[in-house]
Scaffold this active site. Sequence first.
Site, PDB file in Angstrom:
ATOM      1  N   GLU A 311      63.524  80.236  21.106  1.00  0.00           N
ATOM      2  CA  GLU A 311      64.742  79.453  19.696  1.00  0.00           C
ATOM      3  C   GLU A 311      65.080  77.507  20.326  1.00  0.00           C
ATOM      4  O   GLU A 311      64.175  76.910  21.054  1.00  0.00           O
ATOM      5  CB  GLU A 311      66.083  80.002  20.467  1.00  0.00           C
ATOM      6  CG  GLU A 311      66.888  79.753  19.853  1.00  0.00           C
ATOM      7  CD  GLU A 311      68.361  79.423  19.964  1.00  0.00           C
ATOM      8  OE1 GLU A 311      69.666  79.508  19.590  1.00  0.00           O
ATOM      9  OE2 GLU A 311      68.703  79.706  21.824  1.00  0.00           O
ATOM     10  N   LYS A 371      69.256  85.796  12.888  1.00  0.00           N
ATOM     11  CA  LYS A 371      69.877  85.800  14.414  1.00  0.00           C
ATOM     12  C   LYS A 371      71.207  86.419  13.962  1.00  0.00           C
ATOM     13  O   LYS A 371      71.974  85.921  12.917  1.00  0.00           O
ATOM     14  CB  LYS A 371      70.664  84.415  15.191  1.00  0.00           C
ATOM     15  CG  LYS A 371      70.983  85.134  16.137  1.00  0.00           C
ATOM     16  CD  LYS A 371      71.509  83.820  16.820  1.00  0.00           C
ATOM     17  CE  LYS A 371      72.528  84.097  18.405  1.00  0.00           C
ATOM     18  NZ  LYS A 371      72.820  82.887  18.737  1.00  0.00           N
ATOM     19  N   CYS A 422      68.678  84.037  21.686  1.00  0.00           N
ATOM     20  CA  CYS A 422      69.589  83.354  23.054  1.00  0.00           C
ATOM     21  C   CYS A 422      70.869  84.630  23.635  1.00  0.00           C
ATOM     22  O   CYS A 422      70.603  85.828  23.791  1.00  0.00           O
ATOM     23  CB  CYS A 422      70.618  82.744  22.414  1.00  0.00           C
ATOM     24  SG  CYS A 422      71.509  81.008  23.665  1.00  0.00           S
TER      25      CYS A 422
END
Length: 555
Positions: A311, A371, A422
Amino acid sequence: MPAGAGQPGVGTLARPQPPAAGPAQPGGRTALPWRTLLALTGGLVLVLAYPGYDLIALAVLGPAALALAVHRQRVRSGLWLGLVFGLGFFVPLLSWTGIYVGAFPWLALAVWEAVHLALLGGATALTSRLRFWPVWTAALWVADEALRGRFVLDGFPWGRLGFSQTDGPLLALAAYGGVPLVSFAVALVGALLAAAVLAVARARRAPRGTGEQDTGERSTALRAGALLVVGAVAVPLAGLLAWLPLAGPSLTAGGPTSTVAVIQGNVPRAGLDFNAQRRAVLDNHVQRTLELAAAVAAGEQEQPDVVIWPENSSDIDPYTNADAARQIDRAATAIGAPILVGAVVEGPGRFISNTAIVWDPADGPGDTYVKRHPVPLAEYVPARDFFRFFSDKVDLVRRDFAAGDEVGVLDVGGVRIGDLICFEVVYDGLVDDVVDAGAGMIVVQTNNATFGYTDESAQQLAMSRLRAVEFGRTVVVAATSGISAIVAPDGSIVESSELFTPDVFVREIAQRSSSTPAQRLGAVPEWLLTGAGVGALLAAAWPGLTRRRPGRTTG
């Protein structure tokens, strides 16, 4: 439905008694000082089970301490004791959230999370009068974690009991019921130990004498304590047996293999301004990839089928910045394999998107994953004016990230990758979605540079270890500044990096298609255990509710 009547401490609710005058007695409702200390100690001890300390066996002492503290207390006392326990746990556990933004956001989040454990304390106090109360106590832990992980800005399920079990027998249970079943097992062992302590205390308080009745009271209590200890030991023994049919530590067993390379390029500096030199971050990842290409050409490394960047490896939008696109093309061409690039992309509209891009050496950018769960107050700010009243740090988030709406399964060089970005690894449903959609391995792209040299990276890695066992898949963690890792299907770490140190891994990894019971059951174990906890709560509350109905006597 849990029920029981007649015996003190095992039956239905008894009528609340007024506080006794004079000094508090052990077990009495006015003995809050020692109970408060016990609850606080339990929360602090529970922290020691998590990464940074890694004393995983201590996890059971947290639920045990809370169960002892609230046992047979009024609900309002349970609320207070649960709050104290929660503060003792979450304030140190989440200290990484305030490392660069100050104490207020950290403490506000810790207090909010502790409020959920206050509810757990009140509910546990109420159900502690039911027969088989250790079981209902453990089920309420699952219910409380389910609530905490879903409601108010989609929840924040950090610090679930199950995430403390990165090793040992209870970890195996993740393959059968996911994180909820592991949390239930930890809480159940703790509650059984608490019940054993109470049984021994009853035996010590029993009248000493030679009479048959006196001897019977003591021996009955001691037998109960012994059985409870046996039950507490039986849970991890069941976990040991549960390991037998599960996948082992091999990365290459269970399916066709592909060679996967993980790049940790590092950042110029830690902190909120880690990407102030965005081009330097991109150049770091390009350079590590070029070095890998040279090692492959020299025969020192295997040719990868796919390369994973983390990321934020390109916070310069490669769709709109030709120079960034050229650098990524350069790296992909040199290594001769598609790269999964973590990028910040303009749009839609006024938003930006946290996006994984499959960058092919021949065709350039291809499939993407956006995401699905941006982090509130970090990647977007709801009700900005309201939160600005408490802290102007919200304005560090200058532009809000948009949420994606497609499951993150990508074909990268013929490898079916289930991509999570994440904090998405903490949410059960998001991980389950990618495996259900056919992922042969799980990839977690993350950037932990904003948390410096704290335990956040290790805590997040622990979640990946549990996910590996839960779904019987290898999990690859690619972090901008660490900790990057390759986790085998049994949860063991095959390779890992240091914080703020460039690193490269190249490994053969099997693309698995088998399914675990946890995958097939999905959220069913969580809802069943939550239902058991809620059912016990209603059973405990019902007598009190009926006594309050108009026209009913309370004699």
